[in-house]
Design a protein around this motif. Sequence first.
Motif, PDB file in Angstrom:
ATOM      1  N   ILE A 183       0.864  -1.182   0.000  1.00  0.00           N
ATOM      2  CA  ILE A 183       0.000   0.000   0.000  1.00  0.00           C
ATOM      3  C   ILE A 183       0.895   1.224   0.000  1.00  0.00           C
ATOM      4  CG2 ILE A 183      -1.949  -1.120   1.155  1.00  0.00           C
ATOM      5  CD1 ILE A 183      -1.059   0.171   3.771  1.00  0.00           C
ATOM      6  N   ASN A 184       0.385   2.318  -0.567  1.00  0.00           N
ATOM      7  CA  ASN A 184       1.214   3.513  -0.620  1.00  0.00           C
ATOM      8  C   ASN A 184       1.052   4.346   0.652  1.00  0.00           C
ATOM      9  OD1 ASN A 184      -1.001   5.429  -0.988  1.00  0.00           O
ATOM     10  ND2 ASN A 184      -1.149   4.681  -3.106  1.00  0.00           N
ATOM     11  N   GLN A 185       1.890   5.346   0.774  1.00  0.00           N
ATOM     12  CA  GLN A 185       1.918   6.151   1.985  1.00  0.00           C
ATOM     13  C   GLN A 185       0.611   6.903   2.221  1.00  0.00           C
ATOM     14  OE1 GLN A 185       5.070   6.150   4.012  1.00  0.00           O
ATOM     15  NE2 GLN A 185       4.885   4.341   2.718  1.00  0.00           N
ATOM     16  N   ALA A 186      -0.044   7.309   1.135  1.00  0.00           N
ATOM     17  CA  ALA A 186      -1.328   7.997   1.266  1.00  0.00           C
ATOM     18  C   ALA A 186      -2.394   7.042   1.807  1.00  0.00           C
ATOM     19  CB  ALA A 186      -1.752   8.569  -0.093  1.00  0.00           C
ATOM     20  N   GLN A 187      -2.392   5.806   1.311  1.00  0.00           N
ATOM     21  CA  GLN A 187      -3.341   4.802   1.817  1.00  0.00           C
ATOM     22  C   GLN A 187      -3.086   4.493   3.291  1.00  0.00           C
ATOM     23  OE1 GLN A 187      -2.294   1.983  -1.407  1.00  0.00           O
ATOM     24  NE2 GLN A 187      -4.503   1.601  -1.577  1.00  0.00           N
ATOM     25  N   LEU A 188      -1.816   4.375   3.647  1.00  0.00           N
ATOM     26  CA  LEU A 188      -1.467   4.092   5.038  1.00  0.00           C
ATOM     27  C   LEU A 188      -1.938   5.210   5.955  1.00  0.00           C
ATOM     28  CD1 LEU A 188       0.016   2.315   7.123  1.00  0.00           C
ATOM     29  CD2 LEU A 188       2.083   3.657   6.615  1.00  0.00           C
ATOM     30  N   ALA A 189      -1.710   6.443   5.545  1.00  0.00           N
ATOM     31  CA  ALA A 189      -2.139   7.593   6.361  1.00  0.00           C
ATOM     32  C   ALA A 189      -3.657   7.598   6.524  1.00  0.00           C
ATOM     33  CB  ALA A 189      -1.654   8.883   5.712  1.00  0.00           C
ATOM     34  N   GLN A 190      -4.383   7.290   5.430  1.00  0.00           N
ATOM     35  CA  GLN A 190      -5.843   7.259   5.494  1.00  0.00           C
ATOM     36  C   GLN A 190      -6.321   6.139   6.413  1.00  0.00           C
ATOM     37  OE1 GLN A 190      -7.756   6.599   1.705  1.00  0.00           O
ATOM     38  NE2 GLN A 190      -9.829   6.993   2.515  1.00  0.00           N
ATOM     39  N   LEU A 191      -5.674   4.973   6.323  1.00  0.00           N
ATOM     40  CA  LEU A 191      -6.062   3.843   7.174  1.00  0.00           C
ATOM     41  C   LEU A 191      -5.813   4.163   8.652  1.00  0.00           C
ATOM     42  CD1 LEU A 191      -7.078   0.948   7.445  1.00  0.00           C
ATOM     43  CD2 LEU A 191      -4.716   0.160   7.079  1.00  0.00           C
ATOM     44  N   LYS A 192      -4.677   4.787   8.952  1.00  0.00           N
ATOM     45  CA  LYS A 192      -4.378   5.177  10.337  1.00  0.00           C
ATOM     46  C   LYS A 192      -5.440   6.137  10.870  1.00  0.00           C
ATOM     47  CE  LYS A 192       0.690   4.704  10.469  1.00  0.00           C
ATOM     48  NZ  LYS A 192       1.965   5.448  10.587  1.00  0.00           N
TER      49      LYS A 192
END
Length: 425
Positions: A397-406
């Motif tokens: 997953i990309n960093q934007a997806q990770l930030a959204q998931l967090k």
Amino acid sequence: MREIKVGLLGLGTVGSGVLKMIQENGDKITNVTGQRITVKTALVRNPAKHEAVADSVTLTTDFAEILNDEEIDIAVELLGGLHPAEEYITALLKQHKHVVTANKDLIAAVGPRLAQLAHDNHCDLMYEASVAGGIPILRTIANSFSADQILEVKGIVNGTTNYILTQMAKQGLDYDTALKQAQELGFAEADPTNDVKGKDAAFKMVILSHFAFGTEVAVDELEIVGIDQLTKEDVAQASKLGYVVKLVGLAKVVNHGLFVEVAPTLVNQSHPLASINNENNAVMVTGQAVGDTLFYGPGAGGLPTANSVLSDITSTTKNLVLKTTGNSFNNFAQELGPADPKAVSFPYYLSLKMPDVPGQMQQLAGLMTQVGASFQQLVQTAAHQGHAHVVVITHAINQAQLAQLKELLDQSPTLSLQAAYKVLD
């Protein structure tokens, strides 16, 4: 044959190692450089502590004795920290003295300014020992990779944290116990903050990024996560899944942007970095032509670090003989902006806590689907006091997806994210 005289700023573990190597290996140094190198003066706080070398070296508490001594060609700064090291090096360069330093904090913070000052005064400024102790990584990148396009630099560049993580993995120790053991053995300072919070590794990644990619990166621009919140449960779980937890510094070019990070990382047990244990360091450089190359060795210690300092002293001596001083240690320069968070992707290890009731896994799957992420592995451990511990390894997953998931997990009334570490296969 000319005698090249050296002034040492600091006579601690590394400074004593430099003095010892110059005195014991003088014949080889002379053979390589054609010059005789001697240490004339050493700046110390308490001369009484260094009486054993007082017959061979002048001891002083006054920096001006080195600064104003016309016989001293090269000054070696081994004090550490930003001040007074910055002021001392600035004064030395303005006095047309060549400088060798092992000061990673200083080079990461103001290295480009000092390099320009050195150039303006036709002086050498060398700092091989500022990264990975005895591993000659900076000169290797600057010289041996000069014609190759470096795609990525990653590695274990902090011996303190690597020792702690090794003990947590192999001995099953918790973080606090492993840290205490490291302090007792001298692998960790009394105040280990810079090491365990990842800042020391970040300083080194700033320097490595400058050499590998020609781009200046500020420490406060990096994503830095230390190991001080790491639990032995996550270390043990990673092992069961076939991984070792390491504090990894990583810098890579992604779509013409530069991504630099220091963070705990699950490293596949088959990966070369997984076998780097205790206080040792390793840096892996990936070149477009050469592929992966690994540089391994002691990341600290008096003689290994002193060896890197001596490498800089001998290089500067050769430049003095050839009258080629004043060239930058690293001549590669290009402008790269930060990488787009949507372009930087890794699998991630997620450690979650949730009530041990029906529907929670469905809720987690829904959040993952919402950000476009999917499961690669999923493990639920036995419930404890009404809560389940769930471990997930995602597909990339990309960093934007990770930030959204967090963010979504932070808003959840029942799902609690305990840790998120990238995975390196």
